[in-house]
Design an enzyme around this catalytic site. Structure first.
Site, PDB file in Angstrom:
ATOM      1  N   THR A 272       1.188  -1.217  -0.158  1.00 32.62           N
ATOM      2  CA  THR A 272      -0.200  -0.372  -0.047  1.00 32.62           C
ATOM      3  C   THR A 272       0.854   1.318  -0.619  1.00 32.62           C
ATOM      4  O   THR A 272       1.782   1.025   1.031  1.00 32.62           O
ATOM      5  CB  THR A 272      -1.072   0.401   1.572  1.00 32.62           C
ATOM      6  OG1 THR A 272      -2.048   1.061   1.352  1.00 32.62           O
ATOM      7  CG2 THR A 272      -0.912   0.234   2.309  1.00 32.62           C
ATOM      8  N   CYS A 273       0.792   2.482  -0.679  1.00 36.74           N
ATOM      9  CA  CYS A 273       1.129   3.651  -0.658  1.00 36.74           C
ATOM     10  C   CYS A 273       0.350   4.756  -0.881  1.00 36.74           C
ATOM     11  O   CYS A 273      -0.321   5.063   0.142  1.00 36.74           O
ATOM     12  CB  CYS A 273       2.636   3.089  -2.746  1.00 36.74           C
ATOM     13  SG  CYS A 273       0.754   3.013  -3.774  1.00 36.74           S
TER      14      CYS A 273
END
Length: 321
Positions: A272-273
């Site tokens: 996840t970013c």
């Protein structure tokens, strides 16, 4: 004697015992199928990083499509790989229900690929340049997500290809608009609702490839700043060469980075970013190059997660126990 048997069988078929037997048999047949992983019904895809020599060796394959996903059209016009079609990586995302930079729906993604000459059976090479290896891995991820099975990313990007003295052209390719039907592969991603259920679970590892200051919540960008509790911070450039961010480090170096963060192939890994783009590099490396079996992308990433006031946010450095 035969009449007696037929009569007995008819009575048995109408009995509750027979109905119970049928139900048990059906349960025994169906139950194993329910426990099969969802991806077993989806043909497996392959994403590889390939050299400039690979491009030369495969250049005459009529089934190969080459996507130049650099965002500045004049860069493409000034020079590109033979047969490459330019489609900026920014074209694959836009607003959805108020959230910015979300992936387009399947119908629109299918139209983009079709207009680029990609069919469901195409082999596809993707490349970009400079720091935009993320654009290349993002499009490779979307190709896999859409059902394409044979995908390559040019290691070193356009800069590496040019440095290898390979053929560059200014000519635009001639091709027909293809027919492309998205065969959605949901096993590559998780939704916000799934993320909610996974936080804090044993064996689940969130990897966050954003810069340390964003991860720690030091920069005031979103409504809420920080990271998903328990996430490991591995900024995406740590996987790439310092002189050419489009080129990967050796897999042995990357394995050591992961080991230092206590991330193993046995983990259920969610990357996840900020917007779902940076995550695709580590997704491709872990799943396709290292062979980690359980790796998925949280596409909404911090852009979506930070808007949920009921979800926990951690700040400061990661906690690796």
């Amino acid at each position: 004697m035969m009449k007696t048997r037929k009569f007995s069988w008819a009575k048995f078929k109408n009995s509750k015992l027979f109905a119970l037997g049928v139900a048990i048999c059906a349960f025994l047949l169906i139950t194993p199928m329910l426990h099969l992983p969802a991806f077993s019904a989806t043909p497996s895809a392959k994403i590889q990083f390939v050299s400039p020599n690979w491009v030369v060796e495969n250049a005459k394959d009529p089934n190969l499509r080459i996507l130049d996903v650099r965002n500045l059209p004049l860069d493409y016009i000034d020079g590109h790989l033979p047969r490459a079609v330019n489609i900026a990586d920014t074209a694959f995302r836009g607003p959805r229900e108020g959230l910015p930079v979300q992936y387009w729906d399947n119908q629109r993604l299918g139209q983009i690929f079709a207009n680029s000459g990609v069919t469901n059976n195409s082999r596809v090479l993707v490349y970009s340049d400079d720091r935009d290896v993320l654009g290349a891995t993002m499009v490779a991820y979307l190709l896999e997500r859409s059902g394409v099975r044979d995908i390559a990313v040019l290691d070193g990007g356009y800069k590496g290809y040019e440095a290898a003295s390979q053929t560059i052209t200014k000519e635009f390719p001639q091709y027909k608009v293809a027919r492309f039907t998205v065969k959605d592969n949901p096993t590559v991603r998780v939704s916000l609702n799934e993320v909610k259920k996974l936080i804090g679970n044993k064996g689940v590892r969130f990897i966050d490839p954003r810069p340390a200051d964003l991860f720690q919540g030091k920069e005031n960008i979103w409504l809420r700043n920080g990271h998903i509790p328990g996430a490991r911070n591995i900024p995406w450039p740590t996987f790439t060469d310092a002189e050419n961010p489009h080129k990967l480090k050796s897999l042995d170096e990357i394995k050591k980075i992961l080991a230092d963060k206590k991330i193993t192939p046995a983990d259920d890994i969610i990357v996840t970013c900020s917007t779902g783009r940076e995550a695709t590099l580590q997704y491709v490396v872990l799943k396709h190059l290292l062979g980690y079996p359980k790796v998925r992308v949280y596409e909404g990433s911090w852009t979506e997660y930070s808007t949920q006031s009921d979800l926990p946010v951690a700040t400061g450095p990661e906690q690796v126990s």
